[in-house]
Scaffold this active site. Structure first.
Site, PDB file in Angstrom:
ATOM      1  N   GLU A  47     -19.428  -7.722  32.673  1.00  0.00           N
ATOM      2  CA  GLU A  47     -19.306  -6.522  31.828  1.00  0.00           C
ATOM      3  C   GLU A  47     -17.849  -6.100  31.669  1.00  0.00           C
ATOM      4  O   GLU A  47     -17.425  -5.693  30.592  1.00  0.00           O
ATOM      5  CB  GLU A  47     -20.131  -5.375  32.423  1.00  0.00           C
ATOM      6  CG  GLU A  47     -21.613  -5.666  32.569  1.00  0.00           C
ATOM      7  CD  GLU A  47     -22.344  -5.907  31.250  1.00  0.00           C
ATOM      8  OE1 GLU A  47     -21.826  -6.660  30.398  1.00  0.00           O
ATOM      9  OE2 GLU A  47     -23.428  -5.343  31.070  1.00  0.00           O
ATOM     10  N   ASP A  99     -23.455 -15.060  21.084  1.00  0.00           N
ATOM     11  CA  ASP A  99     -23.571 -13.974  22.058  1.00  0.00           C
ATOM     12  C   ASP A  99     -24.978 -13.393  22.088  1.00  0.00           C
ATOM     13  O   ASP A  99     -25.430 -12.903  23.111  1.00  0.00           O
ATOM     14  CB  ASP A  99     -22.528 -12.881  21.786  1.00  0.00           C
ATOM     15  CG  ASP A  99     -22.106 -12.190  23.074  1.00  0.00           C
ATOM     16  OD1 ASP A  99     -21.921 -12.903  24.085  1.00  0.00           O
ATOM     17  OD2 ASP A  99     -21.994 -10.961  23.102  1.00  0.00           O
ATOM     18  N   GLU A 112     -16.169 -17.063  30.896  1.00  0.00           N
ATOM     19  CA  GLU A 112     -15.797 -16.164  29.788  1.00  0.00           C
ATOM     20  C   GLU A 112     -14.714 -16.809  28.915  1.00  0.00           C
ATOM     21  O   GLU A 112     -14.782 -16.741  27.688  1.00  0.00           O
ATOM     22  CB  GLU A 112     -15.319 -14.807  30.314  1.00  0.00           C
ATOM     23  CG  GLU A 112     -16.435 -13.941  30.903  1.00  0.00           C
ATOM     24  CD  GLU A 112     -17.399 -13.374  29.850  1.00  0.00           C
ATOM     25  OE1 GLU A 112     -17.045 -13.307  28.659  1.00  0.00           O
ATOM     26  OE2 GLU A 112     -18.523 -13.009  30.243  1.00  0.00           O
ATOM     27  N   GLU A 167     -28.540  -3.450  22.757  1.00  0.00           N
ATOM     28  CA  GLU A 167     -27.651  -4.520  22.293  1.00  0.00           C
ATOM     29  C   GLU A 167     -28.423  -5.552  21.476  1.00  0.00           C
ATOM     30  O   GLU A 167     -27.955  -6.002  20.430  1.00  0.00           O
ATOM     31  CB  GLU A 167     -27.030  -5.235  23.502  1.00  0.00           C
ATOM     32  CG  GLU A 167     -25.537  -5.018  23.609  1.00  0.00           C
ATOM     33  CD  GLU A 167     -24.991  -5.496  24.939  1.00  0.00           C
ATOM     34  OE1 GLU A 167     -25.055  -6.703  25.232  1.00  0.00           O
ATOM     35  OE2 GLU A 167     -24.497  -4.643  25.705  1.00  0.00           O
TER      36      GLU A 167
HETATM   37  C1  LIG Z   1     -20.238 -13.847  26.972  1.00  0.00           C
HETATM   38  C2  LIG Z   1     -20.513 -12.401  27.251  1.00  0.00           C
HETATM   39  N1  LIG Z   1     -19.989 -11.797  28.328  1.00  0.00           N
HETATM   40  C3  LIG Z   1     -20.267 -10.484  28.535  1.00  0.00           C
HETATM   41  C4  LIG Z   1     -21.038  -9.754  27.706  1.00  0.00           C
HETATM   42  C5  LIG Z   1     -21.312  -8.287  27.967  1.00  0.00           C
HETATM   43  N2  LIG Z   1     -22.638  -8.042  28.340  1.00  0.00           N
HETATM   44  C6  LIG Z   1     -21.579 -10.412  26.625  1.00  0.00           C
HETATM   45  N3  LIG Z   1     -22.361  -9.764  25.712  1.00  0.00           N
HETATM   46  N4  LIG Z   1     -21.306 -11.741  26.372  1.00  0.00           N
END
Ligand SMILES: Cc1ncc(CN)c(N)n1
Length: 222
Positions: free
Chosen positions: A141, A48, A211, A89
């Site tokens: 999001e 991520d 996702e 983040e």
């Molecule tokens: C795979 C993924 N999707 C969404 C997000 C949220 N920004 C993330 N951090 N990573």
């Protein structure tokens, strides 16, 4: 075409199955019931981080589209706050990775991640309309918000050491951010042509598919 005032709600009803697949994936359900395998969590953290870094130019491209195409200057304020959140983040991922002993500089992106990052890049194209791109941003999001908020609801048995992660996306402030993005998307979709609406619907489905693939990758299923 049916009423255009709440396109997102219409599409979520129509594509409920894949939306639920993305927001109630076993990876998330395993965090929520405390059975998560910590090697899956580490894999998620590493992968991520790469995705979040790829999100920076993506959100920048939406900021540019808002500046050029939006009739409401408050769109830019919201998107800019999304950029600022990405900055936080990235710092959070670095400190979390050192806590978990994950070496971020040597992470090799998995195929599902590369595919998703490539998809983000395709949405950055100037040919993609603002209404389409902001729909994608909202969906990206919203999946995290709904997923991680679920891990904090009453009855969840999320391990103490994962609660901070869930708070990052499951908190009410991030929930409000997602609602504001959804309002912007709906407002622009309301004025969009049928051609743009079809493109936005397809983009929404693609995000949800990516996702699901991303969670599958973290679970070690691919
Ligand atoms: C795979 C993924 N999707 C969404 C997000 C949220 N920004 C993330 N951090 N990573």
């Amino acid at each position: 075409m049916e009423g255009k005032s709440e396109m997102i709600a219409t599409w979520l009803k129509k594509h409920r199955l894949i939306y639920t697949g993305a927001t109630r994936h076993p990876f998330i359900l395993n965090i929520r019931d405390g059975s998560i395998d910590l090697s899956s969590f580490r894999r998620w953290l590493a992968q991520d981080y790469i995705f979040v870094r790829a999100s920076v130019p993506f959100v920048a491209s939406i900021l540019l589209k808002a500046w050029k195409e939006s009739d409401d200057s408050s769109d830019m304020d919201l998107i800019l706050s999304g950029m600022a959140a990405l900055n936080d983040e990235i710092a959070w991922f670095k400190s979390e990775a050192s806590k978990w002993g994950v070496a971020l500089h040597s992470v090799v992106p998995h195929k599902a991640n590369l595919d998703y990052c490539r998809f983000l890049e395709s949405v950055m194209s100037p040919d993609i309309e603002y209404a389409v791109a902001i729909t994608a941003f909202w969906a990206i999001e919203a999946v995290y918000q709904e997923s991680f908020a679920h891990c904090l609801e009453d009855g969840s048995r999320t391990p103490e050491e994962l609660k901070e992660t869930c708070q990052r996306w499951g908190n009410t402030g991030f929930g409000q951010f997602c609602r504001s993005l959804r309002n912007i998307a709906n407002r622009h979709l309301e004025k969009a042509s049928d051609d743009v609406l079809s493109k936005a619907e397809v983009i929404l489905i693609r995000v949800l598919e990516h996702e699901v693939e991303f969670w599958n990758m973290c679970s070690g299923e691919i």
